[in-house]
Write an enzyme that holds these catalytic residues in place. Structure first.
Site, PDB file in Angstrom:
ATOM      1  N   ARG A 178     -54.719  36.163  25.753  1.00  0.00           N
ATOM      2  CA  ARG A 178     -54.602  34.815  25.178  1.00  0.00           C
ATOM      3  C   ARG A 178     -55.479  33.834  25.954  1.00  0.00           C
ATOM      4  O   ARG A 178     -56.125  32.969  25.370  1.00  0.00           O
ATOM      5  CB  ARG A 178     -53.145  34.349  25.165  1.00  0.00           C
ATOM      6  CG  ARG A 178     -52.317  35.013  24.079  1.00  0.00           C
ATOM      7  CD  ARG A 178     -50.889  34.505  24.059  1.00  0.00           C
ATOM      8  NE  ARG A 178     -50.781  33.141  23.537  1.00  0.00           N
ATOM      9  CZ  ARG A 178     -49.685  32.404  23.615  1.00  0.00           C
ATOM     10  NH1 ARG A 178     -48.606  32.880  24.223  1.00  0.00           N
ATOM     11  NH2 ARG A 178     -49.647  31.184  23.120  1.00  0.00           N
ATOM     12  N   CYS A 234     -48.935  26.699  30.056  1.00  0.00           N
ATOM     13  CA  CYS A 234     -48.849  27.982  29.322  1.00  0.00           C
ATOM     14  C   CYS A 234     -49.086  27.647  27.856  1.00  0.00           C
ATOM     15  O   CYS A 234     -49.963  26.859  27.539  1.00  0.00           O
ATOM     16  CB  CYS A 234     -47.495  28.639  29.570  1.00  0.00           C
ATOM     17  SG  CYS A 234     -46.099  27.551  29.176  1.00  0.00           S
TER      18      CYS A 234
END
Length: 278
Positions: A178, A234
């Site tokens: 990611r 995050c």
């Protein structure tokens, strides 16, 4: 470790009058699964706090997928759940401490020091044959005083500045794929904030799902300056929280959470996106 307690530590203290146990289990994409798991069995005396209903504000244009709750509203929720200013709060989940760490961070942000995350999680607790119940405790409202620690929170402007001039180290807590923009299962854009370095949050845990000890955490972050400014993010401000705890355990004192995280960053069209490795 200052912020992590063992299952045995909790087992020995679970009935002490100032102890409040918070079940923070939650599964992304299955918003009822956590509460259903709580109703099916939890640590005796535990109250349930829902990541989206209790520990986040409603989603809007900015603020990310799990916006920071209003401090006064969160304090009211905590008070109703029987969590007062004198309580020692022990949070647990079954997600490696990710959601429990979000509660830990929120309580610290509200100025509450006595908060801990239980190592391992409910599955390990059950495997150890420790007590589990379906009884829901009567919640006697308590008084929760708020003393917001604004220095623990980074704004999108702080992050824009750090990305542009390196005024703080940006830590991306998502997994490597990611971070590199190779895949993005949740958010509208793939990649990371330019200049950010990747420290996947699950690396704070050992192969068996326990928190690694302080020496291992110090080694993990050894490239970072102990006195330097660090901003952790995050996807939505949840899985960054174990990294915040780990940095504190390793002796880093100037650590902020960008609570909106990647999902907030990309809500501003003008914010740049990087892919690949830094």
């Amino acid at each position: 470790m200052k912020n992590i307690v063992s299952m045995r530590w909790l087992l020995a203290r679970m009935y002490e009058p100032d102890v409040v146990i918070a079940d923070c289990r939650f599964l992304l994409g299955q918003p009822d699964a956590g509460r259903q798991a709580y109703e099916a069995g939890h640590i005796p005396g535990a109250v349930y706090l829902d990541l989206e209903k209790d520990l986040s504000a409603p989603v809007s244009t900015h603020g990310g997928r799990h916006p920071l709750p209003d401090p006064a509203e969160l304090a009211t929720r905590l008070s109703k759940a029987g969590i007062g200013s004198n309580a020692r709060i022990i949070a647990y989940d079954d997600q490696g401490g990710m959601n429990a760490s979000r509660l830990w961070w929120l309580l610290r942000y509200l100025g509450h020091e006595q908060v801990y995350v239980m190592d391992e999680g409910l599955s390990a607790w059950q495997n150890a044959k420790f007590p589990v119940t379906t009884d829901v405790p009567v919640q006697i409202p308590a008084s929760f005083e708020v003393n917001v620690q604004s220095g623990l929170l980074a704004s999108v402007e702080d992050v824009q500045q750090a990305s542009a001039d390196g005024s703080a180290v940006l830590i991306d807590s998502r997994d490597a794929r990611r971070y590199a923009g190779l895949e993005e299962p949740i958010d509208a854009k793939a990649g990371h904030i330019p200049g950010a370095v990747n420290y996947f949050w699950k690396d704070v845990l050992d192969w068996d799902g326990r928190w690694t000890d302080t020496g291992v955490l110090e080694e993990r972050f050894s490239k970072l300056d102990k006195d330097g400014a660090i901003i952790v993010y995050c996807g939505s401000g949840v899985s960054a929280c174990p990294n915040v705890i780990a940095l504190e355990e390793a002796g880093y004192m100037n650590v902020k959470l960008y609570s909106g995280s990647w999902s907030d960053w990309i809500s501003y069209e003008e914010n740049p996106v990087a892919t690949g490795e830094e």
